[in-house]
Design a protein around this motif. Structure first.
Motif, PDB file in Angstrom:
ATOM      1  N   ILE B  26       0.891  -1.167  -0.128  1.00  0.00           N
ATOM      2  CA  ILE B  26       0.191   0.009  -0.018  1.00  0.00           C
ATOM      3  C   ILE B  26       1.007   1.194  -0.028  1.00  0.00           C
ATOM      4  CG2 ILE B  26      -1.644   1.456   1.339  1.00  0.00           C
ATOM      5  CD1 ILE B  26      -2.705  -1.402   2.350  1.00  0.00           C
ATOM      6  N   SER B  27       0.569   2.153  -0.618  1.00  0.00           N
ATOM      7  CA  SER B  27       1.132   3.684  -0.961  1.00  0.00           C
ATOM      8  C   SER B  27       1.686   3.877   0.582  1.00  0.00           C
ATOM      9  CB  SER B  27       0.539   4.565  -1.912  1.00  0.00           C
ATOM     10  OG  SER B  27       1.214   5.702  -1.799  1.00  0.00           O
ATOM     11  N   GLY B  28       2.707   4.368   0.866  1.00  0.00           N
ATOM     12  CA  GLY B  28       3.216   4.893   2.239  1.00  0.00           C
ATOM     13  C   GLY B  28       3.727   3.872   3.240  1.00  0.00           C
ATOM     14  N   HIS B  29       3.500   2.724   2.903  1.00  0.00           N
ATOM     15  CA  HIS B  29       3.900   1.621   3.828  1.00  0.00           C
ATOM     16  C   HIS B  29       5.247   0.766   3.049  1.00  0.00           C
ATOM     17  CE1 HIS B  29      -0.307  -0.255   5.037  1.00  0.00           C
ATOM     18  NE2 HIS B  29      -0.127   1.081   5.239  1.00  0.00           N
ATOM     19  N   LYS B  30       6.206   1.027   4.211  1.00  0.00           N
ATOM     20  CA  LYS B  30       7.492   0.651   4.007  1.00  0.00           C
ATOM     21  C   LYS B  30       7.953  -0.625   4.596  1.00  0.00           C
ATOM     22  CE  LYS B  30       8.665   5.502   4.779  1.00  0.00           C
ATOM     23  NZ  LYS B  30       9.499   6.409   5.421  1.00  0.00           N
ATOM     24  N   SER B  31       6.798  -1.612   4.934  1.00  0.00           N
ATOM     25  CA  SER B  31       7.376  -2.914   5.560  1.00  0.00           C
ATOM     26  C   SER B  31       6.541  -3.606   4.731  1.00  0.00           C
ATOM     27  CB  SER B  31       6.958  -3.221   7.170  1.00  0.00           C
ATOM     28  OG  SER B  31       7.238  -4.475   7.444  1.00  0.00           O
ATOM     29  N   VAL B  32       7.144  -4.978   4.338  1.00  0.00           N
ATOM     30  CA  VAL B  32       6.423  -6.063   3.731  1.00  0.00           C
ATOM     31  C   VAL B  32       6.620  -7.294   4.261  1.00  0.00           C
ATOM     32  CG1 VAL B  32       6.416  -7.462   1.469  1.00  0.00           C
ATOM     33  CG2 VAL B  32       6.230  -4.842   1.217  1.00  0.00           C
ATOM     34  N   SER B  33       5.734  -8.135   4.755  1.00  0.00           N
ATOM     35  CA  SER B  33       6.075  -9.523   5.098  1.00  0.00           C
ATOM     36  C   SER B  33       5.284 -10.442   4.209  1.00  0.00           C
ATOM     37  CB  SER B  33       5.191  -9.641   6.554  1.00  0.00           C
ATOM     38  OG  SER B  33       5.718  -8.908   7.420  1.00  0.00           O
ATOM     39  N   TRP B  34       6.070 -11.813   4.054  1.00  0.00           N
ATOM     40  CA  TRP B  34       5.677 -12.786   3.196  1.00  0.00           C
ATOM     41  C   TRP B  34       5.097 -13.809   4.032  1.00  0.00           C
ATOM     42  CZ3 TRP B  34       5.099 -12.757  -1.934  1.00  0.00           C
ATOM     43  CH2 TRP B  34       5.686 -11.895  -2.645  1.00  0.00           C
ATOM     44  N   TYR B  35       4.151 -14.651   3.803  1.00  0.00           N
ATOM     45  CA  TYR B  35       3.520 -15.734   4.474  1.00  0.00           C
ATOM     46  C   TYR B  35       3.044 -17.052   3.695  1.00  0.00           C
ATOM     47  CZ  TYR B  35       2.556 -12.762   8.580  1.00  0.00           C
ATOM     48  OH  TYR B  35       2.800 -11.875   9.557  1.00  0.00           O
ATOM     49  N   GLN B  36       3.354 -18.082   3.927  1.00  0.00           N
ATOM     50  CA  GLN B  36       2.742 -19.258   3.120  1.00  0.00           C
ATOM     51  C   GLN B  36       1.555 -19.885   3.647  1.00  0.00           C
ATOM     52  OE1 GLN B  36       4.402 -23.177   3.784  1.00  0.00           O
ATOM     53  NE2 GLN B  36       5.460 -23.072   1.593  1.00  0.00           N
ATOM     54  N   GLN B  37       0.600 -19.988   3.069  1.00  0.00           N
ATOM     55  CA  GLN B  37      -0.625 -20.475   3.388  1.00  0.00           C
ATOM     56  C   GLN B  37      -0.857 -21.770   2.783  1.00  0.00           C
ATOM     57  OE1 GLN B  37      -4.269 -18.404   3.524  1.00  0.00           O
ATOM     58  NE2 GLN B  37      -4.978 -19.538   5.303  1.00  0.00           N
ATOM     59  N   VAL B  38      -0.649 -23.053   3.407  1.00  0.00           N
ATOM     60  CA  VAL B  38      -1.136 -24.426   2.773  1.00  0.00           C
ATOM     61  C   VAL B  38      -2.593 -24.669   3.196  1.00  0.00           C
ATOM     62  CG1 VAL B  38      -0.567 -26.829   3.195  1.00  0.00           C
ATOM     63  CG2 VAL B  38       1.116 -25.099   3.382  1.00  0.00           C
ATOM     64  N   LEU B  39      -3.115 -25.349   2.198  1.00  0.00           N
ATOM     65  CA  LEU B  39      -4.726 -25.583   2.465  1.00  0.00           C
ATOM     66  C   LEU B  39      -5.263 -26.064   3.942  1.00  0.00           C
ATOM     67  CD1 LEU B  39      -6.789 -25.414   0.470  1.00  0.00           C
ATOM     68  CD2 LEU B  39      -6.734 -27.708  -0.075  1.00  0.00           C
ATOM     69  N   GLY B  40      -6.024 -25.452   4.582  1.00  0.00           N
ATOM     70  CA  GLY B  40      -6.397 -25.777   5.620  1.00  0.00           C
ATOM     71  C   GLY B  40      -5.651 -25.341   7.056  1.00  0.00           C
TER      72      GLY B  40
END
Lengths: 114, 114
Positions: B26-40
């Motif tokens: 999002i514009s103005g946001h400086k932090s990014v996190s990554w997540y993995q979501q396995v089914l269920g």
């Protein structure tokens, strides 16, 4: 570090109430609640920061008991649109490298029938 | 205002291949996190970046790497793909990655490894 959510699933009629619980074995700094509909991204509901804090958003509210390391999400007079999987994400009190790192429970699947 | 965007939306790869996933916060946001979501399951934390620096890393093998660019967008790279890497990969952005901040999720990239 993963919090435990209960119940795993809830089936409701429109207008009924539900409570979803989230507990952690670690001391918590914050609890974040999200709702995810099938095939979509999690949508933010609310964040709770302080011990004993309660928040409300329309007919959805939540509490956070820092001492007991627990949070509960309350859904009042449920609507069809409330259906989805509810996740709690927790941030532990060990700051530093855990900053902004959320640990999510396995989710509670909520189904609301007309 | 545009929310978090991710590309591609879907991807099919074979074992051993490499993949690059992209995220614009999002514009103005400086932090990014990554997540993995396995089914269920709930989302599992992979990385957090703030101001192009890695702030945190989850319990994932070295085959997973990421970076953040000067415009705060981010890439997640996965090498030597395994069948078990099949999942929904979610990117979340926040203002500065603080534990008290809301993380807003993108629509995700659905990766299938054959």
């Amino acid at each position: 570090q993963q919090p435990v959510q209960s119940p795993q699933a809830v089936i409701l009629r429109e207008g009924e109430d539900a409570v979803i619980n989230c507990s952690s074995s670690k001391a918590l700094y914050s609890v974040h609640w999200y709702r995810q509909k099938h095939g979509e991204a999690p949508v933010f509901l609310m964040i709770l920061l302080k011990g004993g804090e309660q928040k409300g958003h329309d007919k959805i509210s939540a509490s956070f008991n820092e001492k007991k390391q627990q949070s509960s999400l309350y859904l009042t007079a449920s609507q069809l649109s409330y259906s989805g999987t509810y996740f709690c994400g927790t941030e532990s009190k060990d700051r530093g490298s855990t900053l902004g790192r959320l640990y999510f429970g396995r989710g509670t699947q909520l189904t609301v029938w007309p | 205002d545009a929310g978090v965007t991710q590309s591609p939306t879907h991807l099919i790869k074979t074992r051993g291949q490499h993949v690059t996933l992209r995220c614009s916060p999002i514009s103005g946001h400086k932090s990014v996190s990554w997540y993995q979501q396995v089914l269920g399951q709930g989302p599992q934390f992979i990385f957090q970046y703030y101001e192009k620096e890695e702030r945190g890393r989850g319990n994932f093998p070295d085959r997973f790497s990421a970076r953040q660019f000067p415009n705060y967008s981010s890439e997640l790279n996965v090498n030597a793909l395994l069948l078990g890497d099949s999942a929904l990969y979610l990117c979340a952005s926040s203002l500065s990655g603080g534990a008290e901040e809301t993380q807003y999720f993108g629509p995700g990239t659905r990766l299938l490894v054959l």
